[in-house]
Design an enzyme around this catalytic site. Structure first.
Site, PDB file in Angstrom:
ATOM      1  N   TYR A  19     -59.335  63.682   3.387  1.00 46.73           N
ATOM      2  CA  TYR A  19     -58.672  64.288   2.238  1.00 46.73           C
ATOM      3  C   TYR A  19     -57.270  63.710   2.171  1.00 46.73           C
ATOM      4  CZ  TYR A  19     -56.363  67.716  -0.715  1.00 46.73           C
ATOM      5  OH  TYR A  19     -55.626  68.308  -1.709  1.00 46.73           O
ATOM      6  N   HIS A 171     -72.314  62.664  -8.877  1.00 49.03           N
ATOM      7  CA  HIS A 171     -71.197  61.708  -8.932  1.00 49.03           C
ATOM      8  C   HIS A 171     -71.659  60.258  -8.802  1.00 49.03           C
ATOM      9  CE1 HIS A 171     -68.317  64.899  -9.049  1.00 49.03           C
ATOM     10  NE2 HIS A 171     -68.701  65.406  -7.886  1.00 49.03           N
ATOM     11  N   ASP A 207     -72.327  72.360 -11.996  1.00 51.77           N
ATOM     12  CA  ASP A 207     -71.503  72.184 -10.804  1.00 51.77           C
ATOM     13  C   ASP A 207     -70.030  72.309 -11.230  1.00 51.77           C
ATOM     14  OD1 ASP A 207     -71.681  70.849  -7.814  1.00 51.77           O
ATOM     15  OD2 ASP A 207     -69.876  70.175  -8.874  1.00 51.77           O
ATOM     16  N   HIS A 209     -67.633  70.425 -10.516  1.00 52.87           N
ATOM     17  CA  HIS A 209     -67.053  69.110 -10.826  1.00 52.87           C
ATOM     18  C   HIS A 209     -67.794  68.429 -11.972  1.00 52.87           C
ATOM     19  CE1 HIS A 209     -66.236  69.861  -6.480  1.00 52.87           C
ATOM     20  NE2 HIS A 209     -65.034  69.395  -6.811  1.00 52.87           N
ATOM     21  N   ASP A 296     -70.036  75.633  -6.444  1.00 49.03           N
ATOM     22  CA  ASP A 296     -68.609  75.485  -6.146  1.00 49.03           C
ATOM     23  C   ASP A 296     -67.750  76.131  -7.236  1.00 49.03           C
ATOM     24  OD1 ASP A 296     -69.792  73.371  -7.536  1.00 49.03           O
ATOM     25  OD2 ASP A 296     -68.886  71.790  -6.317  1.00 49.03           O
ATOM     26  N   TYR A 335     -69.786  75.055  -1.624  1.00 48.03           N
ATOM     27  CA  TYR A 335     -69.324  74.819  -0.250  1.00 48.03           C
ATOM     28  C   TYR A 335     -68.906  76.073   0.500  1.00 48.03           C
ATOM     29  CZ  TYR A 335     -69.813  70.409  -2.433  1.00 48.03           C
ATOM     30  OH  TYR A 335     -70.370  69.369  -3.128  1.00 48.03           O
TER      31      TYR A 335
HETATM   32  C1  SP5 Z   1     -71.287  67.233  -5.464  1.00 48.11           C
HETATM   33  C2  SP5 Z   1     -69.876  67.710  -5.330  1.00 48.11           C
HETATM   34  O1  SP5 Z   1     -69.605  68.897  -5.504  1.00 48.11           O
HETATM   35  N1  SP5 Z   1     -68.973  66.800  -4.977  1.00 48.11           N
HETATM   36  C3  SP5 Z   1     -67.611  67.149  -4.847  1.00 48.11           C
HETATM   37  C4  SP5 Z   1     -66.792  66.028  -4.349  1.00 48.11           C
HETATM   38  C5  SP5 Z   1     -65.386  66.449  -4.147  1.00 48.11           C
HETATM   39  N2  SP5 Z   1     -64.681  65.476  -3.424  1.00 48.11           N
HETATM   40  C6  SP5 Z   1     -63.269  65.676  -3.260  1.00 48.11           C
HETATM   41  C7  SP5 Z   1     -62.983  66.948  -2.554  1.00 48.11           C
HETATM   42  C8  SP5 Z   1     -61.505  67.137  -2.406  1.00 48.11           C
HETATM   43  C9  SP5 Z   1     -61.274  68.379  -1.645  1.00 48.11           C
HETATM   44  N3  SP5 Z   1     -59.941  68.761  -1.725  1.00 48.11           N
HETATM   45  C10 SP5 Z   1     -59.635  69.929  -0.970  1.00 48.11           C
HETATM   46  C11 SP5 Z   1     -58.358  70.504  -1.386  1.00 48.11           C
HETATM   47  C12 SP5 Z   1     -58.178  71.854  -0.786  1.00 48.11           C
HETATM   48  N4  SP5 Z   1     -56.920  72.403  -1.161  1.00 48.11           N
HETATM   49 ZN    ZN Z   2     -69.063  69.941  -7.140  1.00 46.97          ZN
END
Ligand code: SP5
Ligand code: ZN
Length: 371
Positions: A19, A171, A207, A209, A296, A335
């Site tokens: 991250y 993605h 989702d 995202h 999520d 998650y």
């Molecule tokens: C499939 C799916 O849900 N993919 C998500 C991918 C996200 N990837 C970046 C995650 C960044 C997490 N950042 C955490 C910040 C906490 N403050």
């Molecule tokens: Zn997601």
């Protein structure tokens, strides 16, 4: 309801992701799918089936064969190149600005896959958050077979079926993996349904995202409508796609609908977005809908910022099923591990037209404990 599941996902055993350059505990872990499986088994109303092998052809129908080859050899190549890492993640990516000013005739020639495995990972990858390990390829192939077997069940007459895909897929673009995704399970499923039925197919992505990969794959397609409700990319991954003015091009013009939402989105605001999405889908002729299902959006999700609760998932499932289409429901993200099983159970029971009775014991209580 039939549930398609395979233990092949267990080999995609992830401990860390990065991250902003720093190793942190991974979010997309095997426990996620096991939580959902356990909750659906305990419910008693779900029948489990193993996937059947569908081969590579349905994958290369939506993905570049070079991506498939890279994912197949990446782990052995990391070892062959003597790089002693517990997972493969790139550090250098081909930012579009690297090629700025180069002509249309030059650009295709500049698109070259290097041989160093970190470079190859950057060539095919989107970000550092999709670590690749020894069992990743077999797990990703398994998730595609789960999706395609779910399609088979629905084409075979089931009104709806659920594919417990892991790793997730939305993605992953035609020539790119990333965001915990390797192959785009929902896109492979939608393409297989278009080919099997000759009908138009819609994809609803709930989702948290934006499903940049699904949008990219069907961007110019008039036969697959992609509708996504997600966090505004101005503040959340994947940052560079997912805005409302992205509507498709050519034959796909008007076939892409993005509904980006604010931080703190409530059940009520989310349900309004669901109704808008369903209205767009109802306008598409055809009898099947693929759902990219993520949890999520849940209030306690560690990487999301919406405020949804378990009971609203039951209501969303109910409204989606009310469209009257056959449903191929495929798991994407989510998650907050303690709530995943109950949230999936609520959504799927809603889609089946069954009431949702929270488990008297063994369920998750929003106070934060697993009882
Ligand atoms: C499939 C799916 O849900 N993919 C998500 C991918 C996200 N990837 C970046 C995650 C960044 C997490 N950042 C955490 C910040 C906490 N403050
Ligand atoms: Zn997601």
């Amino acid at each position: 309801m039939q549930v398609v599941y395979t233990p092949a996902h267990l080999g995609h055993d992830i401990a860390l992701e990065t991250y902003m350059g720093v190793p942190v505990p991974a979010n997309e872990v095997a426990e996620r799918a096991e939580r959902i499986r356990t909750a659906l088994e305990a419910d008693g109303g779900f029948a489990f089936a193993a996937p059947t092998e569908h081969g590579e052809e349905p994958i290369t129908a939506v993905h570049d064969a070079g991506l498939v080859r890279f994912l197949e050899i990446a782990w052995s190549e990391l070892r062959a190149q003597g790089i002693p890492r517990s997972f493969l993640a790139a550090d250098t990516y081909p930012n579009v600005a690297m090629f700025e000013g180069m002509g249309e005739e030059t650009l295709p020639r500049m698109r070259r896959e290097p041989s160093q495995i970190g470079g190859r990972s950057g060539f095919w990858g989107l970000d550092t958050a999709a670590p690749l390990v020894a069992g990743t390829y077999v797990a990703a192939r398994g998730a595609v077979d789960v999706a395609l077997t779910t399609v088979d069940l629905v084409l075979g007459g089931e009104r709806l079926a659920y594919g417990l895909c892991r790793p997730p897929g939305h993605h992953a673009a035609r020539s790119m993996y990333g965001g915990y995704c390797f192959f785009n399970n929902a896109a492979v499923a939608a393409e297989a349904m278009v080919r099997a039925t000759g009908e138009r197919v819609a994809i609803l992505d709930v989702d948290f995202h934006h499903g940049n990969g699904t949008q990219q794959i069907f961007w110019r397609r008039g036969d697959v409508r992609y509708v996504s409700i997600h966090a505004h990319p101005d503040r959340q991954y994947p940052f560079f796609l997912g805005r409302a003015d992205e509507t498709g091009e050519g034959p796909g013009s008007g076939e892409n609908l993005n509904i980006p939402l604010d931080a703190g989105t409530s059940n009520e605001a989310y349900l309004r977005a669901v109704d808008q999405a369903l209205e767009s889908i109802a306008a598409v002729p055809g009898s099947v809908l693929v759902v990219s299902l993520g949890f999520d959006t849940y209030g306690l999700d560690p990487i999301g910022d919406f405020a949804l609760t378990t009971d609203v998932y039951h209501e969303i499932g109910r409204r989606v099923a009310d469209l009257g289409r056959r449903l191929v429901i495929l798991q994407e993200g989510g998650y907050h591990r303690p709530s995943l099983g109950e949230n999936a159970r609520a959504w799927l029971r809603g889609a089946e037209g069954r009431s949702f009775d929270p488990l008297p014991a063994g369920g998750f209580t929003p106070g934060g404990s697993v009882v």
